[in-house]
Structures are given as C-alpha cells and as structure tokens.
Design a protein around this motif. Sequence first.
Motif, PDB file in Angstrom:
ATOM      1  N   VAL A 166       0.927  -1.408  -0.085  1.00  0.00           N
ATOM      2  CA  VAL A 166       0.351   0.225   0.045  1.00  0.00           C
ATOM      3  C   VAL A 166       0.476   1.331  -0.191  1.00  0.00           C
ATOM      4  N   LYS A 167       1.857   1.492   0.986  1.00  0.00           N
ATOM      5  CA  LYS A 167       2.422   2.574   1.050  1.00  0.00           C
ATOM      6  C   LYS A 167       3.707   2.455  -0.914  1.00  0.00           C
ATOM      7  N   SER A 168       4.255   0.989  -0.922  1.00  0.00           N
ATOM      8  CA  SER A 168       4.654   1.683  -2.388  1.00  0.00           C
ATOM      9  C   SER A 168       3.849   1.831  -3.630  1.00  0.00           C
ATOM     10  N   LYS A 169       2.737   1.260  -3.665  1.00  0.00           N
ATOM     11  CA  LYS A 169       1.658   1.658  -4.529  1.00  0.00           C
ATOM     12  C   LYS A 169       0.815   2.797  -3.934  1.00  0.00           C
ATOM     13  N   LYS A 170       1.048   3.973  -2.821  1.00  0.00           N
ATOM     14  CA  LYS A 170       0.387   4.969  -2.249  1.00  0.00           C
ATOM     15  C   LYS A 170      -0.682   5.111  -2.769  1.00  0.00           C
ATOM     16  N   MET A 171      -0.957   4.071  -1.964  1.00  0.00           N
ATOM     17  CA  MET A 171      -2.675   3.431  -1.799  1.00  0.00           C
ATOM     18  C   MET A 171      -3.405   3.761  -1.222  1.00  0.00           C
ATOM     19  N   LYS A 172      -4.524   4.186  -0.659  1.00  0.00           N
ATOM     20  CA  LYS A 172      -5.109   4.422   0.886  1.00  0.00           C
ATOM     21  C   LYS A 172      -5.723   3.101   0.961  1.00  0.00           C
ATOM     22  N   TYR A 173      -5.590   2.011   0.624  1.00  0.00           N
ATOM     23  CA  TYR A 173      -6.350   0.581   1.332  1.00  0.00           C
ATOM     24  C   TYR A 173      -6.066  -0.703   0.126  1.00  0.00           C
ATOM     25  N   LEU A 174      -5.616  -1.878   0.636  1.00  0.00           N
ATOM     26  CA  LEU A 174      -5.440  -2.333  -0.388  1.00  0.00           C
ATOM     27  C   LEU A 174      -6.867  -3.927  -0.535  1.00  0.00           C
ATOM     28  N   GLY A 175      -7.456  -3.922  -1.683  1.00  0.00           N
ATOM     29  CA  GLY A 175      -9.230  -4.698  -0.710  1.00  0.00           C
ATOM     30  C   GLY A 175      -8.200  -6.234  -0.697  1.00  0.00           C
ATOM     31  N   VAL A 176      -7.431  -6.282   0.128  1.00  0.00           N
ATOM     32  CA  VAL A 176      -7.259  -7.947   0.585  1.00  0.00           C
ATOM     33  C   VAL A 176      -6.811  -7.831   1.954  1.00  0.00           C
ATOM     34  N   PRO A 177      -7.993  -9.060   2.653  1.00  0.00           N
ATOM     35  CA  PRO A 177      -7.996  -8.874   4.135  1.00  0.00           C
ATOM     36  C   PRO A 177      -6.568  -9.494   4.628  1.00  0.00           C
ATOM     37  N   LYS A 178      -6.257  -8.803   6.180  1.00  0.00           N
ATOM     38  CA  LYS A 178      -5.116  -9.455   6.261  1.00  0.00           C
ATOM     39  C   LYS A 178      -4.699 -10.218   7.467  1.00  0.00           C
ATOM     40  N   TYR A 179      -4.159 -11.709   7.445  1.00  0.00           N
ATOM     41  CA  TYR A 179      -4.040 -12.977   8.003  1.00  0.00           C
ATOM     42  C   TYR A 179      -4.106 -12.021   9.888  1.00  0.00           C
ATOM     43  N   LEU A 180      -4.265 -13.336  10.767  1.00  0.00           N
ATOM     44  CA  LEU A 180      -3.892 -12.343  11.465  1.00  0.00           C
ATOM     45  C   LEU A 180      -3.581 -13.479  12.751  1.00  0.00           C
ATOM     46  N   ALA A 181      -4.546 -14.697  12.708  1.00  0.00           N
ATOM     47  CA  ALA A 181      -3.732 -15.576  13.514  1.00  0.00           C
ATOM     48  C   ALA A 181      -4.850 -17.158  13.228  1.00  0.00           C
ATOM     49  N   HIS A 182      -4.115 -18.181  14.153  1.00  0.00           N
ATOM     50  CA  HIS A 182      -4.522 -19.530  13.282  1.00  0.00           C
ATOM     51  C   HIS A 182      -4.195 -20.424  14.354  1.00  0.00           C
ATOM     52  N   GLY A 183      -4.761 -21.381  14.577  1.00  0.00           N
ATOM     53  CA  GLY A 183      -4.090 -22.435  16.071  1.00  0.00           C
ATOM     54  C   GLY A 183      -5.514 -23.219  15.510  1.00  0.00           C
ATOM     55  N   THR A 184      -4.888 -24.114  16.607  1.00  0.00           N
ATOM     56  CA  THR A 184      -5.974 -25.554  16.495  1.00  0.00           C
ATOM     57  C   THR A 184      -6.516 -25.719  17.593  1.00  0.00           C
ATOM     58  N   HIS A 185      -7.937 -26.024  18.328  1.00  0.00           N
ATOM     59  CA  HIS A 185      -8.798 -26.535  19.152  1.00  0.00           C
ATOM     60  C   HIS A 185      -9.749 -27.832  19.655  1.00  0.00           C
ATOM     61  N   LYS A 186      -9.379 -28.373  20.916  1.00  0.00           N
ATOM     62  CA  LYS A 186      -9.927 -29.747  20.968  1.00  0.00           C
ATOM     63  C   LYS A 186     -11.112 -29.819  22.334  1.00  0.00           C
ATOM     64  N   ARG A 187     -12.356 -30.205  21.235  1.00  0.00           N
ATOM     65  CA  ARG A 187     -13.562 -30.502  22.243  1.00  0.00           C
ATOM     66  C   ARG A 187     -13.939 -31.575  22.017  1.00  0.00           C
ATOM     67  N   GLY A 188     -13.880 -32.439  23.025  1.00  0.00           N
ATOM     68  CA  GLY A 188     -13.950 -34.019  23.155  1.00  0.00           C
ATOM     69  C   GLY A 188     -12.794 -34.078  22.552  1.00  0.00           C
ATOM     70  N   SER A 189     -13.315 -35.056  21.649  1.00  0.00           N
ATOM     71  CA  SER A 189     -12.192 -36.120  21.374  1.00  0.00           C
ATOM     72  C   SER A 189     -12.129 -35.444  19.693  1.00  0.00           C
ATOM     73  N   GLU A 190     -12.437 -34.634  18.985  1.00  0.00           N
ATOM     74  CA  GLU A 190     -13.072 -33.709  18.364  1.00  0.00           C
ATOM     75  C   GLU A 190     -11.365 -32.630  18.579  1.00  0.00           C
ATOM     76  N   THR A 191     -10.421 -33.073  16.774  1.00  0.00           N
ATOM     77  CA  THR A 191      -9.631 -31.458  17.008  1.00  0.00           C
ATOM     78  C   THR A 191     -10.230 -30.176  15.601  1.00  0.00           C
ATOM     79  N   PHE A 192     -10.411 -29.024  16.502  1.00  0.00           N
ATOM     80  CA  PHE A 192     -10.986 -28.434  15.403  1.00  0.00           C
ATOM     81  C   PHE A 192      -9.966 -26.724  14.727  1.00  0.00           C
ATOM     82  N   ARG A 193      -9.587 -26.872  13.514  1.00  0.00           N
ATOM     83  CA  ARG A 193      -8.326 -25.683  12.892  1.00  0.00           C
ATOM     84  C   ARG A 193      -9.769 -24.332  12.983  1.00  0.00           C
ATOM     85  N   PHE A 194      -8.569 -24.020  13.015  1.00  0.00           N
ATOM     86  CA  PHE A 194      -9.573 -21.691  13.300  1.00  0.00           C
ATOM     87  C   PHE A 194      -8.125 -21.027  12.674  1.00  0.00           C
ATOM     88  N   MET A 195      -8.987 -19.956  12.049  1.00  0.00           N
ATOM     89  CA  MET A 195      -7.899 -19.022  11.411  1.00  0.00           C
ATOM     90  C   MET A 195      -8.998 -17.488  12.290  1.00  0.00           C
TER      91      MET A 195
END
Length: 483
Positions: A104-133
């Motif tokens: 965005v800075k190099s192109k002198k734009m106000k914003y770029l319409g692509v989402p930013k990645y923040l975090a991810h991980g896994t979570h266990k509930r009972g015997s099942e494991t889940f992926r989250f972002m």
Amino acid sequence: MPKAKAEASTAARKPRAPKGPKLPDPFTNGTILQDLRKKQWKLGNEVGKGGFGLIYLASEDTASTVAPTAEHVIKIEPLSNGPLFCELHFYQRVSKPEMIDDWVKSKKMKYLGVPKYLAHGTHKRGSETFRFMVMPRFGSDLQKIFEGCGKKFAKETVLALGLRMVDALEYLHENGYVHADIKASNMLLGFNNKQELQDQVYLVDYGLALKYSPDGSHKVYKEDPRKAHDGTIEFTSTDAHKGVAPSRRGDLEILGFCMLQWLCGKLPWEDKLLDKNYVADSKFKYMKNIPSLMKACFPSGDSQDEILKFLTLVSKLGYEDKPDYNKYKALFRDGLKRLGIKDEWKLNLPTSGPPYKKGTKRKSEATVGESSSPKKSALEKVRGTPKASAASGSRQSTPKPAARSRQGTPQKGQGRGRPRKSPVNGRAVKSPLTMKSPAKAQAVKTPVKSPSKGSLTKPTSTRRKVKRSRAPKVDACVQTSPH
C-alpha cells in the motif's frame, strides 16, 4: 435397448455427487480458543456458515462478553476438512499485515482490498480437533446490496469497484496466486470503529486460490474435461469451462463478467445456468465478438465503452501473458472523469432510500386496507380507498370493465367507490366506501349515453388498473447492516 439396460446405462453415466466437508456442531458462546502464539480469543455469536465450517464473532478481551460490534471473526472447521487448510496457506504466504502495508505504501494507495491474516491455531473439543483462523471483521457483501437495489449498479460504482478489484488482483498475481472465484458475494465492505465502511471493499474467500507458477514457471495450457466448468458457472472463465487451470487472464475475464452484470442486471447466458455447455458455448461465442456481447446486454444501445475495451484487451491476452494492470486502471479512471467523478476511492454504493423499519410491512407486501388506523396510509393516498373485501380478507371475483364512455376515462370518483349489484334484485347499490364521498358517488351513478344507441345505460363500473411497484427482496438498499 431394453428398459432395464437403458436405466442401468443412465445410472452409470450419472456423476457421483461430491462428498461435502463435515460441518461441526455449534460452539458455545464464550468458548476460549488459543492460537499458536498463545494468544487467547473469545467466541461470540455465530455470524456465518459455509461449506468449510462456521464463522463467529471474536474478541481479544476474554474477560467480557463479545459485543455485536466486535471487530474480529474466527473461521473454524474440523481438522479433517480441507477448504480452510488451503485458505490458511494462502493467507500465511500472501496476507501478512506487513506485506500488505508495504504494498500500500509503495503504490501510494489508501488501502488494499485483500484481508490481513491475524492468527490461527487448533482447538480440541472432546475427542475432535478443530482448525481455526482469526481475521478482521467485514460488513455486508456486494451481492446483498446488488439484489436489494434492483440488480443494477450505477456506472460510477461499477468503474470504482473495477479499480479496487484490479488493485487486489494485481497484488495476488504479483505474489504468484490467482483467485479463480471473483463475484459480488465474495466482496465485502470494510468494518471499523463499530460501523461499516461504505467506501472500502475487500475480495475474500480464497478456497479456490492457487499458485499459477508453483515451480517458478507458469503452468502449461492443458484442457482437462474432468475439471471443466469449475467455479461459479455464470462468471467463471472460458478457460475454466475447458478444464484449464486458472490463470491471470482468467481472473480478469471473470471480473469483466461481474462488471457487465452489475451494469446490465443479467448476463445473456443466465437464462440456462443449469446447462453448463450452453453457458460455455455462449461465452466462447461472445468473447470472440465483444460488440455482439455488448449489444445483447444493452439492446437499447447504451454506451459502455470502458467495459467493451476492457473485455477486448482481456480477450487478446495469452494464457501465460502478464496483464497490463495500469492500462486497465487508466481505462476505468478515464471513465470516472467523463462522469465527473473526481475521487476514485468513493464507491457511491446505493445505500440511500426510504427507511424500512423492522416489524412493518413494505408497500408491496402490505394487505390493502389492512390498517385500522384512522389516518390514510401512503398506499391509500396514491391508489385510492381499498376494497371492502380486502379489509375483510374475503375473495371477490374481478368484474370485467364496461365499455368506455365518450369521455374516454372514468370520472374521478369511479375508481374509488364502485357500484355493486344486489344479490336479490340485481340493482346497483352504493358501496359503504362511497357513502363517505357523496359527490363522487353521485358521479358514479350518473347515467351516460351509449355511443351506439344513444340510450341511457346503467352506471359504468370501469376499473382503473394500478401498477404496483414491487419492493426489493432484500433491504440492503436501505440498510447494509454488518454480519
């Protein structure tokens, strides 16, 4: 061929339906998830559901209830599923905040319409494991706004959206990826400080995104009938209809079809979307003759030079060619200037209109004469007093209009208080509604001369037909509330 063999042959040719990803059971409001950096996130209400899994509001503040205005969301799916896994790889490689900020800075734009990645991980509930972002929260999708406003965007809106999408595609392509599923439902408004950002739009859903040059060189053009018609059928590229792997020119062609639909309301092949070969053949034919496509979309001859030139340029691209993004953006900017638009970052989305309050019926949905209020409704003021039968809910057959009198149109009061025939003697009787307006009732009862015999005839009961305006299915035109 015997009937049994024919049925067996048909069954053998029928493709097997793909097995969709498993959707998890809902998570309890207040569930705490911990990402790979040991940061905790608290789940709020469920705000979305897709083929991959579920989407929840989320907050970094685990001590308080997640507010409806939370500015983060979490996508979550069973670990055995695949869509979020593929999307997560894209975000980790292309959507790091520092990468987008530098662009965005190099192109002198106000914003770029692509989402930013923040975090991810896994979570266990009972015997099942889940992926989250974890991702930023967004607002309404453009498809909802498009349908809510009569399936037509103003030209300045289409050109502004085209600019922002070309920006997003240029960034993706420069980082080795193509999107392959561009459409209005995958474009979301921004969200910040507890409100939607009407002039920011983001391209989301990277479940079909893939590298077009995985080993440093572009994929070779190869048609594969087994992969034919991948993507969203009405917008997908001509390459995809042949089973060719997505490319940069394919992304731009899909964007062109989207912009065309936003301008004209309906693409020429949308009448037979279930017939994939028909859709494909239509696109092949029209992309070889862009002016004929424009004529089919705009039969009245409306000038849409920017889209015509854009699709013409895209149709001339080779499969491995690098697009000239600056030329496309200059084309759209020139179109905005001709329309007198100075700020290319303003989307001018159709978000204004009459207020529509929850719990009230829209004009086209309200039953005429239903209100018991002594004041006349807006419908009554425009269309006249409603029929007595409408108020009671009883059915009544519509009488055929009588022959027109020499005056041409019925008297002013005739459309409101029409005489009815008595079921006993057949004489005309006054409607209870006409009693409120004696002058108009008298105008209805006045006999007129027949144009043929000149004799007196019974009062006419000419019915005035009123064309009702159909309200939009969705009220996004009035209010684009956040998900």
